[in-house]
Design an enzyme around this catalytic site. Structure first.
Site, short mmCIF file in Angstrom:
data_model
loop_
_atom_site.label_atom_id
_atom_site.label_comp_id
_atom_site.label_asym_id
_atom_site.label_seq_id
_atom_site.Cartn_x
_atom_site.Cartn_y
_atom_site.Cartn_z
N CYS A 133 0.84 -1.20 0.00
CA CYS A 133 0.00 0.00 0.00
C CYS A 133 0.87 1.25 0.00
CB CYS A 133 -0.92 -0.03 1.22
SG CYS A 133 -1.97 1.44 1.31
N CYS A 136 -0.36 4.11 2.06
CA CYS A 136 -0.23 3.93 3.53
C CYS A 136 1.21 4.17 3.96
CB CYS A 136 -0.57 2.51 3.97
SG CYS A 136 -1.96 1.78 3.17
N ASP A 137 2.17 3.66 3.21
CA ASP A 137 3.54 3.55 3.73
C ASP A 137 4.59 4.37 2.99
OD1 ASP A 137 2.64 1.77 5.67
OD2 ASP A 137 2.72 0.10 4.26
#
Ligand code: NDP
Length: 307
Positions: A133, A136-137
């Site tokens: 992701c 997300c990261d």
């Protein structure tokens, strides 16, 4: 065996929106959260495109809010996964680790999960440099070297996104061409931070406490090399969570539930579907929530017609 008028399977934006509408229609729905309560949004950070949240909202907070709203109107939320479902007779039957249930109508909102490569090192290094992701990261890889795998629109979109942080993004493509749309290909190729390694397969992710490099194979020359990497992102598509249905409702060739266009109705009367499990294209929280609303309204009308 407990009996309900409506059971909702899945707890992402689609499942909870269906629950809010169904509970407000006095259907007293029961919702099974599944293995990832709150769904994919719980793995993301800020959600900046949820209408009405002017400053953005954390994914986990958004899902807690949706759950609280569903509970407020009387949804029963059960932390359980449907292991077995029998849709051959009505009421429909399902088995979970919390017991067995029957329902007159079912809404499937089980979403989709990111696909992984399954190569050595991948499991061990998840959260230690390996992710599926980018949104997300990506933030954790400022001025770092990122390697990513995939050749579709998601991979191009994520590679471009990652260049906001990363020093370089090296995209591993297993063939000598991309699957992505021409416009996304051009955008990625025009980005000076993105480099492509063609005909390249991932063999192993190397590192113990954190990712250090990626062992790759050129499938034309059979040459193996180690590419240094701080981060490795997998963007090879998603898999709809429909295995538990055991082919009892009609799916498309990629395993997504086929619904009657413009509705949430599936090939089986009384079974409705919404969210990412019917949608390989848009995959947004708000589109999922929208189809969750449609599913609750369709289920409500169907249940009334049965009486
Ligand atoms: P896709 O299925 O379109 O692409 C998957 C990519 O991953 C392909 O290039 C595929 O290679 C590659 N791949 C699959 N398995 C492996 C593996 N084991 N090793 C290496 N590579 C692998 O998935 P996406 O998630 O990219 O897109 C899904 C849908 O969403 C598409 O319809 C897409 O158009 C859409 N989408 C649109 C966006 C936009 O318009 N902005 C953004 C994101 C998604 P190969 O080609 O060799 O099979």
């Amino acid at each position: 065996m407990e009996k309900r008028r409506l059971i909702i399977v899945g707890s992402g934006p689609a499942g909870y929106t269906a629950a809010i509408y169904a509970a407000r229609a006095d259907l007293q729905p029961l919702l099974f959260t599944g293995i990832q309560p709150g769904g994919q949004l719980t793995t993301t950070t800020d959600v900046e495109n949820w209408p009405g949240e002017v400053e953005g909202i954390m994914g986990t907070q958004l899902m807690e809010n949706l759950k609280a709203q569903a509970l407020r109107f009387g949804t029963e939320v059960v932390d359980a996964t449907v292991a077995d479902i029998d849709l051959s007779v009505r009421p429909f039957k399902m088995k979970t680790e919390q017991g067995e249930y029957e329902a007159d109508a079912v809404i499937v909102a089980t979403g989709a999960s990111a696909k992984w490569l399954g190569v050595p090192g991948e499991d061990n290094l998840k959260g230690k440099g390996v992710s599926a992701c980018a949104t997300c990261d990506g933030f954790f890889f400022r001025d770092k070297k990122i390697v990513m795998v995939g050749g579709g629109d998601s991979a191009m979109e994520e590679a471009i996104f990652l260049t906001r942080f990363a020093e370089t993004v090296t995209v591993l493509v297993r063939r000598d061409e991309l699957r992505a749309s021409k416009i996304m290909q051009k955008r990625a190729m025009d980005n000076s931070k993105i480099k492509f390694l063609w005909n390249t397969e991932t063999k192993e992710l190397i590192g113990t406490d954190k990712l250090e490099s990626v062992k790759v194979l050129n499938n034309k020359t059979q040459e193996e090399t180690d590419v240094p990497a701080d981060g490795f992102f997998v963007a090879i598509g998603h898999k709809p969570n429909t295995d538990f249905l055991n082919g009892q409702i009609e799916l498309d060739e990629n395993g997504y539930i086929k619904n009657i266009p413009g509705t949430s109705k599936t090939s089986l009367e009384g079974v409705f579907a919404c969210g990412d499990v019917i949608d390989p294209w848009y995959r947004q929280a708000i589109t999922s929530a929208g189809t969750g609303c449609i599913a609750a309204l369709d289920a409500e009308r169907w249940l009334i017609n049965q009486e």
